[in-house]
Scaffold this active site. Sequence first.
Site, PDB file in Angstrom:
ATOM      1  N   SER A 221       0.855  -1.147  -0.025  1.00 22.32           N
ATOM      2  CA  SER A 221       0.117  -0.220   0.057  1.00 22.32           C
ATOM      3  C   SER A 221       0.868   1.266   0.112  1.00 22.32           C
ATOM      4  CB  SER A 221      -0.955  -0.027   1.273  1.00 22.32           C
ATOM      5  OG  SER A 221      -2.005   1.114   1.211  1.00 22.32           O
ATOM      6  N   THR A 222       1.004   1.927   1.042  1.00 19.54           N
ATOM      7  CA  THR A 222       1.661   3.339   1.130  1.00 19.54           C
ATOM      8  C   THR A 222       2.932   3.200   1.029  1.00 19.54           C
ATOM      9  OG1 THR A 222      -0.348   4.268   2.547  1.00 19.54           O
ATOM     10  CG2 THR A 222       1.791   5.518   2.364  1.00 19.54           C
ATOM     11  N   HIS A 248      -2.761  -0.834  -3.430  1.00 14.27           N
ATOM     12  CA  HIS A 248      -3.822   0.099  -3.077  1.00 14.27           C
ATOM     13  C   HIS A 248      -3.611   1.282  -4.037  1.00 14.27           C
ATOM     14  CE1 HIS A 248      -4.522  -1.684   0.993  1.00 14.27           C
ATOM     15  NE2 HIS A 248      -4.781  -2.679   0.061  1.00 14.27           N
ATOM     16  N   MET A 341      -0.060   1.155   5.358  1.00 18.68           N
ATOM     17  CA  MET A 341      -0.768   1.638   6.770  1.00 18.68           C
ATOM     18  C   MET A 341      -1.928   0.483   6.765  1.00 18.68           C
ATOM     19  SD  MET A 341      -1.170   3.720   9.079  1.00 18.68           S
ATOM     20  CE  MET A 341      -0.079   5.142   8.224  1.00 18.68           C
ATOM     21  N   ASP A 344      -4.227  -4.719   6.212  1.00 15.38           N
ATOM     22  CA  ASP A 344      -4.762  -5.385   4.874  1.00 15.38           C
ATOM     23  C   ASP A 344      -3.689  -6.410   4.764  1.00 15.38           C
ATOM     24  OD1 ASP A 344      -6.505  -6.309   3.192  1.00 15.38           O
ATOM     25  OD2 ASP A 344      -5.439  -4.874   1.472  1.00 15.38           O
TER      26      ASP A 344
END
Length: 403
Positions: A221-222, A248, A341, A344
Amino acid sequence: MQSTDPNYDTLSVLVCDDSALMRNLVSRIINDAPGMQVVGKATNGQVLLDTVPVYKPDVIVLDIEMPVMTGVEFLQQRKALKWDVPVIILSSIATKGATVTMQCLELGASDFITKPGGSVTTEVATVGDDLVEMIASYGGVYARRHGKRIPPTDSFLQLLKLREAEKFVANKKGTSATEPATTTSVSSFQPLFNVPKNKEPAVITPVRDGGRIKIIAIGISTGGPNALRDVFKMIDPHLKQPILVVQHMPAGFTREFAQSLNRICPLEVQEASDEMPIESGHIYIAPGNYHIKVEERITGNVIRTTQEDQRNGHRPSADVLFESIAKIYKNNALGVIMTGMGKDGAVEITEMRKQGAYTLGQDEKSAIVYGMPRVAWEMGGVQKQVPLMQMADEISKLAREKA
């Protein structure tokens, strides 16, 4: 909002956009968040170029389409000047915007956020959360590296949630949102910033030994766009197993993202689509706003895309992908969970590990946000933690040895 705790410094932000409305909107979001403050604004890339040495920001929020000097041209100059201050791009979701956004990432931008459209009041909450998360993540890493006393990213977001809770309570009581409406104030940084050290990981005993690796699944993700660039440009060009990736990313950008990775990766990279056959040596990126999972077929397994409910607040979700891999491939898979973050992917990569699959997690030092890999590690779902710069070699080595 500046830090009122003497133990911590404030993240400084420069905002560059030719729209006065957007500059003010973005600045209001940032200034309302604990521990960060807009120190300057610029109307185009040239003004920003002149302003950066003056304000020495920890992070820049940058528009793309501007007069005099565009965001792309600024990034070209930043690269020539060898500045390392992180840049978050404000992007349009149009096809042209997606193409230029990927060009910005190739030029060294850290990440991007889509501009709010329609009514500012209805869009600002979602945009604000994402923007603050990115500033806390990328700006925090940069500021700490340059000697600032900055708390962990998770603490920034805890404070943001506390601030929103105070506003909600204040509004319900009919009081000012700027006044503390609870017994805990956002200026009380210290309790939230005393984050405990990582817990010892749970002990997982797989139901079977690891077998041949037939597929690789990655959740990220991030911090992911550039991390994946680092991994895939160094991946073994002779790797045989297919790789499925959940990054994401909003709809409208993943096809361009896959194409940008394809230009630097020795393997074929493409955006996944429904019913797509899974071929060896190919990398498949989950399309924005769609989950991906694997479905067994007599003629060969295929990718299925769905718009089922979000999981862990995301669609695509790493947990959805990992769940299908655990069910179908059991101990014949490799799961990888990287910077991001939240949590997930943590539950289902742990299930993969229970089924006997091999698992890797990005280590804390190299992760922009040590959230997803931390939770997976603590749950016992990660066999080995790996620095980003060694991840491609580790994946390639395991894939060769367990082919």
